[in-house]
Design a protein around this motif. Structure first.
Motif, mmCIF file in Angstrom:
data_model
loop_
_atom_site.group_PDB
_atom_site.id
_atom_site.type_symbol
_atom_site.label_atom_id
_atom_site.label_comp_id
_atom_site.label_asym_id
_atom_site.label_seq_id
_atom_site.Cartn_x
_atom_site.Cartn_y
_atom_site.Cartn_z
ATOM 1 N N ASP A 1 -36.448 50.486 -18.276
ATOM 2 C CA ASP A 1 -37.001 50.156 -19.566
ATOM 3 C C ASP A 1 -37.932 49.602 -19.071
ATOM 4 N N LYS B 1 -34.455 55.430 -11.594
ATOM 5 C CA LYS B 1 -34.241 55.988 -12.715
ATOM 6 C C LYS B 1 -32.914 56.861 -12.990
ATOM 7 N N ASP B 2 -31.875 56.412 -13.541
ATOM 8 C CA ASP B 2 -31.483 57.570 -13.488
ATOM 9 C C ASP B 2 -30.549 57.453 -12.238
ATOM 10 N N ARG C 1 -31.381 52.055 -15.160
ATOM 11 C CA ARG C 1 -31.644 52.767 -16.130
ATOM 12 C C ARG C 1 -33.187 51.624 -16.686
#
Length: 306
Positions: A92, A71-72, A90
């Motif tokens: 989610d 993530k990120d 990203r």
């Protein structure tokens, strides 16, 4: 008894080491726990005649922590024909659940079979969310807080403390003060006295966690020379009110996680989810409390402590 002690002697120091200094090994640990627990869960279902998309479910369960871990993070940079930039992962959870549901549903369409279709989709998706998504919060705790490693170690130490204290108090005075058992139909041996003892034990350890962390960290720093750096301070300090609330939610949700898995096993009429951990049962048996505690600790620290 000897096999149970052997597992504790080998695995507890290994877990502490991973929590203190692990990075990629942290992800590997998460994958192993999730993979084995999901496998055990789906096997329990299949052994009782329930249909489940175990291969897709296991694939999605192992994919989820990788996405959380990445993530990120910048996957790669590009510069082509005047276009340049970074491809960043990203994550989610809503998008992942949509993707998972569509993939499992597509498998159902390709199978053509109608009977049991909704049950198979539901059981498969439940295994992914109940085990993989809940346990993946261990990676969010580690990555999103500056003292994430210490928070992960704290969470497991509090779970272990709660479990041990509840057991000791339960066998000593369980049922003698409060006659009614905690959940007699699911786990007849669990008592209210044991649950209260687990809460008190967690409260005491939460208040003194920085001292306990320093002991473990100093021991590993001095005796296992594989650290590039080694801090013996957790930077975790709770007020009495914060420690009380934390101990209360950990005691409650650890008990809840254990009872949920116990009820599943009751329905399937089995004692343990697996046998790989010798006298300790299966992976799901050992980490059922953590499934419910990790998400709660994450949100507690995020919204009440940070």
């Amino acid at each position: 008894m000897l096999s149970r002690a052997l597992v504790i002697v080998i695995f507890v120091p290994l877990l502490i080491l991973i929590f203190l200094k692990g990075d990629f090994t942290f992800l590997i640990f998460t994958e192993v726990i999730i993979g084995m627990s999901v496998y055990e869960f789906y096997k329990m279902l299949k052994d009782k005649g329930f249909e489940v998309a175990s291969r897709i479910g296991l694939f999605l369960s192992l994919l989820l922590p990788v996405l959380v871990y990445m993530k990120d993070k910048v996957l790669f940079s590009y510069n082509f024909m005047g276009f340049s930039g970074d491809i960043i992962a990203r994550f989610d959870i809503g998008g992942f659940v949509v993707f998972a549901l569509m993939l499992i549903a597509t498998r159902q369409i390709l199978k053509v079979k109608i009977n049991g279709a909704m049950a198979e989709i539901s059981y498969t998706l439940f295994g992914i969310i109940y085990i993989s998504y809940f346990f993946s919060y261990i990676l969010l705790i580690k990555s999103e807080f500056s003292n994430g490693r210490a928070l992960v170690l704290m969470t497991f130490i509090l779970i272990w403390t709660c479990d041990i204290a509840a057991y000791l108090v339960g066998i000593s005075i369980g049922g003698k003060i409060i006659k009614r058992r905690l959940a007699p139909e699911i786990s007849p041996k669990k008592s209210f006295e044991g649950a209260i003892g687990g809460f008190i034990g967690a409260f005491i350890v939460a208040l003194k966690f920085d001292v306990i962390f320093s002991f473990f960290a100093e021991f590993f720093c001095k005796n296992i020379h594989i650290f590039s750096e080694c801090s013996v301070h957790s930077n975790i300090s709770f007020t009495k009110t914060e420690a009380l609330l934390l101990a209360l939610i950990i005691a409650f949700f650890a008990e809840l996680g254990d009872l949920v898995e116990s009820k599943i096993k009751r329905e399937f009429e089995i004692k343990d989810s697996g046998t790989l951990l010798l006298g300790h049962g299966g992976f799901l048996d050992r980490f059922d409390s953590a499934l419910f505690v990790l998400p709660v600790v994450y949100y507690f620290v995020k919204y009440f402590i940070s």
